[in-house]
Design a protein around this motif. Structure first.
Motif, PDB file in Angstrom:
ATOM      1  N   GLY A   1      37.140  37.298  31.284  1.00  0.00           N
ATOM      2  CA  GLY A   1      36.740  37.239  32.683  1.00  0.00           C
ATOM      3  C   GLY A   1      37.895  37.301  33.650  1.00  0.00           C
TER       4      GLY A   1
ATOM      5  N   GLU B   1      38.784  41.229  34.652  1.00  0.00           N
ATOM      6  CA  GLU B   1      37.714  41.884  35.396  1.00  0.00           C
ATOM      7  C   GLU B   1      37.743  41.511  36.880  1.00  0.00           C
ATOM      8  N   GLN B   2      38.126  40.276  37.176  1.00  0.00           N
ATOM      9  CA  GLN B   2      38.131  39.816  38.563  1.00  0.00           C
ATOM     10  C   GLN B   2      39.293  40.374  39.372  1.00  0.00           C
TER      11      GLN B   2
ATOM     12  N   GLU C   1      40.000  43.748  39.146  1.00  0.00           N
ATOM     13  CA  GLU C   1      39.719  45.157  39.390  1.00  0.00           C
ATOM     14  C   GLU C   1      39.509  45.370  40.887  1.00  0.00           C
TER      15      GLU C   1
ATOM     16  N   ARG D   1      44.008  36.754  45.016  1.00  0.00           N
ATOM     17  CA  ARG D   1      42.614  36.473  44.671  1.00  0.00           C
ATOM     18  C   ARG D   1      42.527  35.160  43.900  1.00  0.00           C
ATOM     19  N   THR D   2      41.388  34.490  44.078  1.00  0.00           N
ATOM     20  CA  THR D   2      41.096  33.295  43.290  1.00  0.00           C
ATOM     21  C   THR D   2      40.258  33.712  42.089  1.00  0.00           C
ATOM     22  N   VAL D   3      40.809  33.540  40.919  1.00  0.00           N
ATOM     23  CA  VAL D   3      40.137  33.921  39.673  1.00  0.00           C
ATOM     24  C   VAL D   3      39.597  32.660  39.009  1.00  0.00           C
ATOM     25  N   LYS D   4      38.287  32.640  38.775  1.00  0.00           N
ATOM     26  CA  LYS D   4      37.638  31.481  38.151  1.00  0.00           C
ATOM     27  C   LYS D   4      37.228  31.846  36.730  1.00  0.00           C
ATOM     28  N   VAL D   5      37.701  31.074  35.786  1.00  0.00           N
ATOM     29  CA  VAL D   5      37.411  31.328  34.368  1.00  0.00           C
ATOM     30  C   VAL D   5      37.173  30.001  33.649  1.00  0.00           C
TER      31      VAL D   5
ATOM     32  N   GLU E   1      40.835  27.450  37.782  1.00  0.00           N
ATOM     33  CA  GLU E   1      41.002  28.425  38.851  1.00  0.00           C
ATOM     34  C   GLU E   1      42.457  28.870  38.893  1.00  0.00           C
TER      35      GLU E   1
END
Length: 480
Positions: free
Chosen positions: A207, A210-211, A213, A221-225, A242
């Motif tokens: 995940g 993909e965030q 792209e 960007r804030t990426v949450k996984v 995060e």
């Protein structure tokens, strides 16, 4: 010392050993007299300490040694007199009556104890003249060489800056910096700068890529996984996190080039030389799989030739090892036995059969190797130990020292060598015919083959060590 067999049931044996009080006293006195010349006690000249005084000071300690020596002597006598081959170390049981033990420790009463044994079965080697095996062999397809070249070229390809306004797409490489938090707090290992991320390569947590792209250079960007349940860092496994990710550059892949320059990047002088090296490596992989299939067929043939009682403890230990792996795999896959279309009871029964097969074939291979006088050289063990150490980069010395100082662990290195040499010996006794097959057929049912493959466990390892002792006596194998 009086030794009486009290149980002979299947592979189980029990013996009653009695050491009378007079014998205990004689052994105790001998021990104290041996101590007399060594003891240094204030007030007494060396060698002049009265035995009675030594008995008061050291009698219990000396008697403990007497008892241990008596146990060892009894075990050796039992094995020698009855021609037994032990599956495990003897189990010793002393009387529960404290007064009886106390009297024996004072040499005022007999010492009686029980020796329980589990022995290896006697195996009559079967005739293998009717065994005919097929060895699957496959040519290396040109497509496999081309696919390997494509992978190598892709891994070695260059990337160039797409520009400030370009959006990240799958296949692009991003240069990123990030700070990760758990419940709003930074955590160890959660920070990185100047990290290369190939979008769509699956190198990061599921995940994460993909965030990113569509991201541009300079964008945050804030990426949450959520970390996987089986994540290597236990303190992070299964936890949501995060990441504040800043993209510093978006790079596009350059066209893949398969030419002499690619070969030189991998240390070879030309593309033809690289193709040859790839074909040879794939050929070795094919040969390894072919050997594995042939060995499986051989073990199947052996399994059909032998039926005998198995040492219960060996089976239980092997089943425990197999079952613990099954449970771990089920947990990692988050599956139940019902998901697999079975029940725990049925699965246990199936895997117990696998454990029994492994023990049976391990004993058979051990017996064949012993009778064939299969030997393992010191160089073979050293080479295997070097290969094992290489599996732990940066810890080679620690791994090497661990095995050299741990005989039981070293036996686990020797046992597979012993097994493979026995297999070679057997393949020389049966009919083997090559059969050309496709690559797909060669690698079909690989998981099933691995599950059923026998491993010579403790009993086989013991016999392997016995074979080594013969080498030791001839000076061919140095002790390790």
């Amino acid at each position: 010392m009086n030794v009486t067999e009290t149980l002979s049931q299947g592979l189980k044996r029990e013996f009653q050993v009695v050491l009378n009080a007079a014998d205990l006293k004689t052994r105790l006195d001998d021990g104290l007299q041996g101590l007399q010349g060594k003891a240094r006690i204030n007030g007494f000249r060396p060698g002049k300490v009265p035995v009675g005084h030594l008995r008061r000071l050291y009698g219990r300690s000396v008697m403990a040694d007497v008892v241990q020596n008596a146990v060892n002597e009894a075990n050796q006598k039992i094995v020698a007199d009855h021609g037994l081959k032990l599956a495990f170390e003897p189990q010793i049981k002393f009387p529960e009556n404290k007064d009886e033990i106390e009297a024996a420790m004072e040499a005022k009463g007999d010492l009686a104890f029980t020796v329980a044994l589990e022995v290896l079965p006697k195996i009559e080697l079967a005739d293998l003249s009717d065994v005919a095996l097929t060895k699957p062999v496959a040519e290396v397809p040109d497509a496999d060489v081309d696919a390997a070249l494509e992978r190598m070229a892709s891994s070695n390809r260059s990337f160039s800056n797409k520009g400030e306004k370009a959006k990240a797409e799958k296949g692009d490489r991003l240069m990123i910096s990030f700070v990760g938090t758990l419940e709003g707090k930074p955590f160890d290992g959660g920070t990185g700068e100047g990290i290369a991320l190939d979008v769509g390569a699956g190198q990061f947590i599921p995940g994460f890529e993909e965030q990113l792209e569509g991201a541009k250079a300079g964008e945050t960007r804030t990426v949450k996984v959520t970390f996987p349940e089986n994540y290597t860092a236990q303190h992070l496994a299964g936890k949501p996190a995060e990441f504040e990710v800043t993209v510093t550059e978006v790079q596009a892949p350059e066209p893949v080039k398969i030419d002499d320059e690619l070969a030189k990047a991998f240390g070879l002088e030309s593309l033809d030389a690289l193709k040859t090296a790839i074909r040879e490596q794939i050929g070795r992989d094919f040969a390894t799989q072919s050997r594995r299939k042939l060995k499986k067929s051989l073990l199947d043939a052996l399994d059909g030739k032998y039926t005998f009682e198995l040492p219960p403890t060996l089976v239980e230990q092997e089943f425990g090892s197999v079952w613990s792996q099954v449970e771990a795999d089920m947990k990692d896959a988050k599956k139940s036995f019902e998901d697999e279309g079975t029940t725990e009871e049925a699965a246990r029964a199936d895997y117990r059969k696998i454990a029994e097969r492994r023990v049976r074939l391990g004993l058979v291979l051990a017996e064949i190797g012993e009778q064939a006088k299969v030997q393992i050289s010191d160089d073979e063990v050293t080479q295997a130990l070097v290969e094992r150490a290489r599996q732990f980069p940066g810890q080679e010395k620690q791994v090497w020292e661990f095995y050299r100082k741990n005989p039981q662990a070293l036996a686990e290195i020797r046992a597979p060598i012993f097994e493979e040499k026995v297999v070679d010996h057997l393949l020389g006794q049966v009919k083997v015919e090559d059969q050309t097959v496709s690559r797909e057929a060669l690698f079909a049912d690989e998981d099933a083959d691995a599950a059923a493959e026998a491993k010579p466990k403790k009993a086989a390892a013991k016999k392997a060590k016995k074979a080594d002792k013969a080498e030791d006596s001839s000076g061919d194998d140095a002790s390790v």
